[in-house]
Design a protein around this motif. Structure first.
Motif, PDB file in Angstrom:
ATOM      1  N   SER A   1       2.352   1.833  -3.386  1.00  0.00           N
ATOM      2  CA  SER A   1       1.421   1.924  -4.394  1.00  0.00           C
ATOM      3  C   SER A   1       1.121   3.525  -4.256  1.00  0.00           C
ATOM      4  O   SER A   1       0.954   4.401  -5.083  1.00  0.00           O
ATOM      5  N   ASP A   2       0.896   4.013  -3.001  1.00  0.00           N
ATOM      6  CA  ASP A   2       0.763   5.318  -2.810  1.00  0.00           C
ATOM      7  C   ASP A   2       1.658   6.427  -3.294  1.00  0.00           C
ATOM      8  O   ASP A   2       1.534   7.491  -3.715  1.00  0.00           O
TER       9      ASP A   2
ATOM     10  N   GLN B   1      -2.095  -1.707  -6.912  1.00  0.00           N
ATOM     11  CA  GLN B   1      -1.279  -2.586  -6.012  1.00  0.00           C
ATOM     12  C   GLN B   1      -1.344  -4.098  -6.726  1.00  0.00           C
ATOM     13  O   GLN B   1      -0.203  -4.692  -6.690  1.00  0.00           O
TER      14      GLN B   1
ATOM     15  N   GLY C   1       2.189   5.610  -7.448  1.00  0.00           N
ATOM     16  CA  GLY C   1       0.813   5.876  -8.252  1.00  0.00           C
ATOM     17  C   GLY C   1       0.483   4.472  -8.831  1.00  0.00           C
ATOM     18  O   GLY C   1      -0.327   4.608  -9.598  1.00  0.00           O
TER      19      GLY C   1
ATOM     20  N   THR D   1       0.922  -1.307  -0.029  1.00  0.00           N
ATOM     21  CA  THR D   1       0.109  -0.052   0.114  1.00  0.00           C
ATOM     22  C   THR D   1       1.004   1.129   0.112  1.00  0.00           C
ATOM     23  O   THR D   1       0.612   2.344  -0.741  1.00  0.00           O
TER      24      THR D   1
END
Length: 69
Positions: A11-12, A18, A15, A8
């Protein structure tokens, strides 16, 4: 949050979705380095708030003295 999935976090930050990330970091949990300090400060804030709410007749200095601070 106190903990977060590594996937996570990646992914954050990137961008990317996941699902497009490799499965390598999916079971890893990450926590901030200063988590002990954050928990200690949060606990002190909650304790002080409860003490002041329940002991409104006492000054903050008296509450601190009774709490051993």
């Amino acid at each position: 949050p106190m903990v977060v999935d590594a996937s996570t976090l990646v992914s954050d930050m990137t961008g990317r979705d996941q699902d497009s990330l490799s499965s390598f970091g999916r079971s890893m949990i990450v926590t901030p380095r200063e988590i002990d300090l954050l928990i200690e400060h949060s606990a002190a804030l909650v304790a002080d708030s409860v003490n002041r709410a329940l002991q409104s007749s006492l000054d903050p200095e008296d509450i601190a003295a009774l709490a051993g601070e």
